[in-house]
Design an enzyme around this catalytic site. Structure first.
Site, mmCIF file in Angstrom:
data_model
loop_
_atom_site.group_PDB
_atom_site.id
_atom_site.type_symbol
_atom_site.label_atom_id
_atom_site.label_comp_id
_atom_site.label_asym_id
_atom_site.label_seq_id
_atom_site.Cartn_x
_atom_site.Cartn_y
_atom_site.Cartn_z
ATOM 1 N N LYS A 130 -20.147 -49.413 43.320
ATOM 2 C CA LYS A 130 -21.314 -49.995 43.988
ATOM 3 C C LYS A 130 -22.298 -50.550 42.962
ATOM 4 O O LYS A 130 -22.883 -51.624 43.166
ATOM 5 C CB LYS A 130 -21.978 -48.946 44.878
ATOM 6 C CG LYS A 130 -21.140 -48.582 46.094
ATOM 7 C CD LYS A 130 -21.610 -47.314 46.783
ATOM 8 C CE LYS A 130 -20.647 -46.898 47.882
ATOM 9 N NZ LYS A 130 -20.979 -45.593 48.493
ATOM 10 N N GLN A 174 -25.004 -40.614 48.205
ATOM 11 C CA GLN A 174 -23.541 -40.578 48.193
ATOM 12 C C GLN A 174 -23.045 -39.265 48.798
ATOM 13 O O GLN A 174 -23.426 -38.188 48.359
ATOM 14 C CB GLN A 174 -23.021 -40.731 46.762
ATOM 15 C CG GLN A 174 -21.508 -40.764 46.650
ATOM 16 C CD GLN A 174 -20.899 -41.966 47.362
ATOM 17 O OE1 GLN A 174 -21.361 -43.090 47.217
ATOM 18 N NE2 GLN A 174 -19.859 -41.722 48.131
ATOM 19 N N ASP A 197 -26.946 -47.316 54.018
ATOM 20 C CA ASP A 197 -25.662 -46.750 54.436
ATOM 21 C C ASP A 197 -25.631 -46.441 55.930
ATOM 22 O O ASP A 197 -24.619 -45.983 56.458
ATOM 23 C CB ASP A 197 -25.334 -45.490 53.635
ATOM 24 C CG ASP A 197 -23.939 -45.565 53.017
ATOM 25 O OD1 ASP A 197 -23.173 -46.477 53.367
ATOM 26 O OD2 ASP A 197 -23.620 -44.708 52.176
#
Length: 386
Positions: A130, A174, A197
């Site tokens: 990313k 994450q 996200d």
């Protein structure tokens, strides 16, 4: 004059493109054919991938943007093997162009902050990918490494600090988190407008009622693949294997939702299968699928005798296994070799959904920077009182 990719279908390799005019020379060579929609289909044979033809069409159109979304080296099967890396590259190039324009106008670059708690090897790789994608597009990115033994409260403090920084546009936590932390509590701590996200409960709720929201990266990657290949889901039977809150469920919700804003994705008759679906029923449902999305992490779950001819297969599952020589390799949920002989489109593992997932995080970061989604009074701290 520019070529724009419009749609792609591949029994032999063919690419539909939009052109205002086409030189007669190309038509006479049999490289182009006009269809009823007044677009043109550029043909490249399976055996040669016809690089000379591609060069010819570029020279006549001045386009360097003609993209193949099919892996030519894997095109010997019936299925068109979807090249996720190529799709991701197009998305990143689009973002890079827009970010370059913003900077040229004297504006700052968008910024993404990533929280990585612990040392999960897979998470480290995902975060690195990313960060590299952000760097390529011109979006700045910092990775906040947090030891696994910290408390949940310390992680929430870090998120609160990032929420308050106006120069931080996107925040990504994450997953997975260590077992001493609640993923729901931590994800809900991220402001909805910075939640690139799509894990904050407000984004989940808005998405469920068909309102604009940040969608989790993997589901949005699946949807983007379908859009980029111009696969219309209206009236189709869609089957999703896996009901996880961050992958399977959002994909199923979007596939069945009413189409809006010109989207071609939605209005399918959608079935969700999961670990408690009896094997005979699983086979029955998959056999009916026009579009099959599987995200279970069970290698070989879907075999060729379970699917019908022409099915579109999106394989989200990814599992590391050892081959007969003891060498590790990644595989999906689908028996790729045999299913690709019956499918019309199929994603490989690796190189299918994964790269597009990464690109969608970066695309969401740009959207957050531009404040494209209006959260009104909800875009304020939602941290629990302590």
């Amino acid at each position: 004059m520019n070529c724009q990719l419009h749609s792609l279908h591949c029994n032999s390799l063919q690419c539909t493109i939009k052109l205002k005019t086409v030189p007669l020379e190309l038509k006479n060579k049999g490289l182009l054919r006009q269809n009823p929609g007044k677009n043109f289909i550029f043909f490249a044979t399976r055996n040669t991938h016809d690089q000379s033809a591609l060069t010819s069409i570029k020279s006549h159109t001045g386009s360097e943007n003609l993209k193949y979304f099919i892996k030519p080296e894997l095109s010997l099967s019936k299925a068109a093997v979807i090249d996720g890396k190529a799709i991701a590259q197009v998305i990143k190039d689009e973002i890079k162009t827009e970010v370059s324009s913003l900077i040229a106008d004297g504006k700052r670059a968008p910024h993404l902050s990533v929280l990585l708690v612990g040392n999960n090897p897979a998470s480290i790789i995902y975060v690195r990918n990313k960060a590299l994608a952000a760097q390529y597009t011109g979006i700045s990115c910092d990775i906040l490494r947090i030891p696994e033994n910290v408390s949940e409260g310390e992680v929430l403090k870090e998120i609160e600090a990032l929420n308050r920084l106006p120069e931080v546009d996107g925040i990504l936590v994450q997953l997975p988190l260590p077992p001493n932390m609640s993923e729901r509590t931590v994800c809900d701590a991220v402001l909805p407008g910075k939640d690139v996200d799509g894990f904050n409960v407000l984004n989940v709720g808005r998405f469920c009622v068909n309102q604009e929201a940040f969608i989790p990266a993997t589901p949005s990657g699946v949807l983007e693949i379908l859009k980029r290949l111009n696969i219309n889901t209206l009236g189709k039977n869609a089957v999703v294997c896996g009901r996880s809150k961050n992958v399977g469920l959002p994909i199923a919700l979007h596939l069945h939702a009413s189409q809006n804003k010109g989207s071609t994705i939605g209005d399918a008759t959608t079935t969700i299968c999961h670990r408690n679906t009896p094997p005979d029923q699983l086979r029955h449902f998959i056999k009916s699928a026009d579009i099959l999305v599987t995200a279970t992490g069970i290698p070989g779950l879907v075999t060729a005798d379970m699917v019908k001819d022409g099915v579109v297969v999106i394989d989200v599952g990814i599992t590391r296994i050892l081959d007969k020589n003891g060498k590790a390799r990644l595989v999906g949920d689908v028996d790729f070799a045999d299913v690709s002989k019956k499918a019309s489109y199929i994603t490989p593992v690796p190189g299918g959904v994964g790269p597009v997932t990464v690109a969608m995080v970066i695309k969401n970061t740009l959207a957050a920077y531009k404040n494209e989604l209006d959260y009104g009074p909800w875009n304020k701290s939602v941290l629990p009182s302590r």
